[in-house]
Design a protein around this motif. Sequence first.
Motif, PDB file in Angstrom:
ATOM      1  N   ASN A  79     -13.988  -3.834  -3.373  1.00 34.43           N
ATOM      2  CA  ASN A  79     -13.180  -3.916  -2.155  1.00 34.43           C
ATOM      3  C   ASN A  79     -12.218  -5.098  -2.171  1.00 34.43           C
ATOM      4  O   ASN A  79     -11.313  -5.171  -1.337  1.00 34.43           O
ATOM      5  N   HIS A  80     -12.442  -6.060  -3.074  1.00 37.08           N
ATOM      6  CA  HIS A  80     -11.597  -7.259  -3.096  1.00 37.08           C
ATOM      7  C   HIS A  80     -10.829  -7.382  -4.409  1.00 37.08           C
ATOM      8  O   HIS A  80     -10.589  -8.486  -4.894  1.00 37.08           O
ATOM      9  N   GLN A  87      -0.145 -11.508  -2.650  1.00 32.80           N
ATOM     10  CA  GLN A  87      -1.043 -11.070  -1.590  1.00 32.80           C
ATOM     11  C   GLN A  87      -0.309 -11.157  -0.266  1.00 32.80           C
ATOM     12  O   GLN A  87       0.364 -12.148   0.033  1.00 32.80           O
ATOM     13  N   SER A  88      -0.429 -10.095   0.526  1.00 32.99           N
ATOM     14  CA  SER A  88       0.198 -10.042   1.842  1.00 32.99           C
ATOM     15  C   SER A  88      -0.803  -9.441   2.817  1.00 32.99           C
ATOM     16  O   SER A  88      -1.144  -8.264   2.726  1.00 32.99           O
ATOM     17  N   GLY A  89      -1.299 -10.274   3.735  1.00 33.67           N
ATOM     18  CA  GLY A  89      -2.312  -9.795   4.664  1.00 33.67           C
ATOM     19  C   GLY A  89      -3.551  -9.349   3.910  1.00 33.67           C
ATOM     20  O   GLY A  89      -4.111 -10.084   3.110  1.00 33.67           O
ATOM     21  N   GLY A  90      -3.978  -8.120   4.155  1.00 29.50           N
ATOM     22  CA  GLY A  90      -5.163  -7.596   3.484  1.00 29.50           C
ATOM     23  C   GLY A  90      -4.853  -6.869   2.195  1.00 29.50           C
ATOM     24  O   GLY A  90      -5.737  -6.264   1.601  1.00 29.50           O
ATOM     25  N   GLN A  91      -3.593  -6.908   1.732  1.00 32.68           N
ATOM     26  CA  GLN A  91      -3.197  -6.199   0.521  1.00 32.68           C
ATOM     27  C   GLN A  91      -2.849  -7.200  -0.579  1.00 32.68           C
ATOM     28  O   GLN A  91      -2.277  -8.260  -0.318  1.00 32.68           O
ATOM     29  N   SER A  92      -3.214  -6.859  -1.822  1.00 28.89           N
ATOM     30  CA  SER A  92      -2.847  -7.684  -2.968  1.00 28.89           C
ATOM     31  C   SER A  92      -2.450  -6.758  -4.109  1.00 28.89           C
ATOM     32  O   SER A  92      -2.908  -5.613  -4.187  1.00 28.89           O
ATOM     33  N   ASN A 105       0.815  -1.216   0.000  1.00 23.60           N
ATOM     34  CA  ASN A 105       0.000   0.000   0.000  1.00 23.60           C
ATOM     35  C   ASN A 105       0.845   1.261   0.000  1.00 23.60           C
ATOM     36  O   ASN A 105       0.328   2.358   0.184  1.00 23.60           O
ATOM     37  N   GLN A 151     -20.323  -7.680  -2.519  1.00 20.95           N
ATOM     38  CA  GLN A 151     -19.007  -7.312  -2.000  1.00 20.95           C
ATOM     39  C   GLN A 151     -17.971  -7.246  -3.118  1.00 20.95           C
ATOM     40  O   GLN A 151     -17.117  -6.364  -3.132  1.00 20.95           O
ATOM     41  N   ILE A 198     -11.120 -15.618   0.711  1.00 14.05           N
ATOM     42  CA  ILE A 198     -12.134 -14.907   1.478  1.00 14.05           C
ATOM     43  C   ILE A 198     -13.504 -15.232   0.894  1.00 14.05           C
ATOM     44  O   ILE A 198     -13.724 -15.075  -0.304  1.00 14.05           O
ATOM     45  N   ASP A 222      -7.849  -9.845  -4.875  1.00 15.58           N
ATOM     46  CA  ASP A 222      -7.807 -10.741  -3.720  1.00 15.58           C
ATOM     47  C   ASP A 222      -8.189 -12.149  -4.123  1.00 15.58           C
ATOM     48  O   ASP A 222      -8.923 -12.374  -5.104  1.00 15.58           O
TER      49      ASP A 222
END
Length: 760
Positions: A323-324, A258-263, A226, A318, A312, A327
Motif C-alpha cells: 500500500n505504500h 510524491q503529491s498528497g497520497g500519490q507517489s 493516478n 503495512q 508516514i 511512499d
Amino acid sequence: MLALLAWASTAWATPGLLTSVRAVAALSQGEAALGYPVDLSATVTYFRGYEKMLFVQDGDAGILVEPSSTILVSPGDQVLIKGTTAAGFRPMVMANSIAVIGHGALPQPVSATYDQLIHSAFDSRLVTVFATVRDAATVMRSGVRSTLLQMHTDVGAIDAEVDVDNPTLLSGLLDAQVLVTGVASARFDGKMRQTGIVVHVASMQDVKVIRRATTDPWSLPLTPMNGILDNYHMANESRVRVRGTLTYYEPGSTAVLQSGGQSLRILVASIAPLHVGNLADATGFPEVHDGFLTLTEAEIQDLGTAAPVAPISVSWSQLASSNHLFDLVSVDGTVMAEVRSAAQDEYVLEAGGNLFSATFEHPLAADGDGVLAPMKHVTPGSTVRVTGICFMNNSNSFHARNSFNIQLRSPDDIAVVNAAPMMTVVNLLRVVAFLLLTVVGSSVWVWMLRRRVRAQTAEITKQTESETVQERRIVQLEQWRSRILEEINASQSLSDVVEHITEMVSFSLEGVPCWCEVVDGPVLGKPPASKTDKRIASREIPSRTGIVLGHMFVAFDHKKPEVKEEEDAIVTGVRLATLAIETRKLYADLVYRSEFDQLTDMYNRFTLDRLLEDQIRKAQESSSVFGLIYVDLDEFKQVNDLYGHHVGDQYLQEVSLRMKRQLRSGDVLARLGGDEFAALVSVVRNRADVEEIAQRLERCFDAPFTVEGYVLRGAASVGVSLYPNDGATADSLLSSADASMYTAKHTRRQSTGMRSRRGA
C-alpha cells in the motif's frame, strides 16, 4: 575460414599478417581471439581519449581499436596501426603503436535504419540516423560529463552519446526530429550479448534539428499521478507532465515524486543536481516498468520551492501489503547485520519476526577513483528507525507478504532508538573495582579480618574467572557469526554455511546436538542417534515473504529445564539460516536467468552457443555428424501490430511448445531472440535426417493457434546445416543454417508472388 585463406594468399611478407580493416572485420570471434598480427592504415572516425575508445574506417569497413598507451588523434587523421586482433563484441585490434601519417576528409556517412543497426550491418562505421529525441540529459561516463540523447525511430530505440558537456545546448531538443551523424556501435552485457544501439557523436554540430516539437513539453497541462495512463496511447506515445515533491533522487537512475497520497517512480538519465524536498515538475512517457507504473525517459525541473513531505510511520505488515509503494515512510526494526558492497551499504533488519533490508546507494561522485565515506556503523541488536522510500520486488495488493526494501536518501536516515545491550565487560570492571576497594579496606583491617579476607578473595577470584570464561565465549560467538556472514557474502556452498550455523548454535548451548532440515534439501548438522530421551526444540526458518524455508532443531536432555538462552541461540541461528538460504536462492535464480529465455522458458542464445561448442568437441572425438536447424517466424511483426505485444508474447510461448514437441528427447530448442529459434539435433546419420526434423518443425504451423480468443495462422522459414559439411565452428554452422533459412524464405516469397500474379 575460406575467406581468411583467400586473404592470406595476398598478405604481405609475414604469413597471417592482416593489412586491411576489411580483413580484421571479416574474422570470426574465434579467429580474432587467436591474436593475428595487424599492420594496417585507416581513417580515424571517432576517438574518446579518457576511455581509450578509437574507431577507424577504410572504405565500407570499420573496426574498434584499443590503444595500449595515451595517444592524441582527431577524426579525419590517417593513422598507421600495428598490433594484434582480439575478440570483443566484434573483432577488434589491441594496438601496440598508432602513428599519424596524414589528415584528410572523413568517409561519407551512410544513412542507416534501426533494423540495419540492430543487426550490426554498419557496426563501427560512420552513419547518419533520423530519429525523434525522447530525452536529452547530461550524464557521467568514467568520471567525465557528457550528453546522452535517448531517441526513438518508428521501429525501435537508439541512443546517441555526444562528447559535449553544455546543458544549454540541450534546450529545445525534447520531441524534436533530428539527423545524427556518428559511429554506430552496440550496447552489450558482460556476456557480449547485444542490449541496444549507440551512436558515438563527437560534437553537437553533428546533431542537426530537422523539426522542433510543436509543443513545449514543460507547457503541457499537469496530469494527476493516478491518471497518467488515462490519455496515453501507444500509437502516438503521449508525453505527460506531473508535479510533486522530490522525495528521492539517485542521479542518472531513479527519482520519486510524491503529491498528497500519490507517489510515482521516475527513471532519469540526467545527473543534474536536484534538491530533495523541493517541488518539482517531471515530463516523460508513462509505462508499466517491471510491473510498476513508471515515468520513463524523463526529465525533471526543480521549481526551487520547498515543499517537504512528512514520512508516514508504518509497520512491516503495512509495507508488505504494497500500500505504500514509492511512499516516503519510516519503520522501526532491530539491526541483524550490516554489509558494505561496492554499490551500496545494506542493513538487514528484523521487525515482528520478519526480515527486510534498508539500503543506501553510494553517491555517483564515488565512482572511479573516488573514496567512499565510512559506512555508518550500527551495533547489531540495536533498535533503529529508518526513513526512506519503499521499493518492492513485486506489487500485488492481494498478497499480504510482498518483498520490499527501504531505500535511504542519506546515512542520517537510519537513527538508533535503543542501543544494543552493554557488554558484560562493564560488569567485569565493576567487580574488579569492588575487588580493589575490598583489598584496600582489608589491608587496614588485616590483623582483625585475615581469614575473612582470604575467603572473600577466593570467592571473588572464582567469580572473576567465571565471567572471563563467559566473556571469551561471547567473543568467540561474535567471531563465529562474523565468519558465517563472510561465507554468505563469499557465495560459499549452502550446505557448508548451514553446517557452520548449526555448529555455532551447538557451541552456544554447551555442545547439544543441533541440525537443520531445509525444504527440498538434505538434513544438515548433527542430529542425535536417538531422540526418544531428548527434549526437542524447533523453530521455522521463514523467508522475507513468510514462506517456510525449513526448520531448525536442537535436542536437550529431557531433565534440563528451558531457559531464555535456548530461545536466543535458536533465533540467532534461524535468522542467519534465512539470510543464507535466501541469498543462495537469489544466486540460483540469477544463474537460471542467464541460461534460459524468460518468456518461453527455452534455452537462450548463450546456452545454445555453449551446447554447440560441446557438441562440436564430441563430434570431433567420435568423427560423427550432427545438425543445426534455424527457424524464423514469418510475419511475426504483424501479430504484435494487430493484436498487441501481450498476444505476441503468448503466441511465441505456444510456438515454442509446439516446436518442442516435434523434437526428440536428445534434441535442444533455443530462442535466439525476437522471433528466431534454433534446434540442435545431436544424433543423425545424414542431412536427410536433419531435413526430416526441419520439415516437422515447418509443418507444425499448419494448424492454427488460438491465443486470447484470436485465431492466428502462423508460418516459419527453416534452414539447416550439417557438421562438418557446412561448417566446423559454431559461428559457421549458425551462419550456414541462417543463410539456408533466408534462401527458403526468399524462395517462398517468390513462389507466393508468382501465384498472386497468376491469380490476377
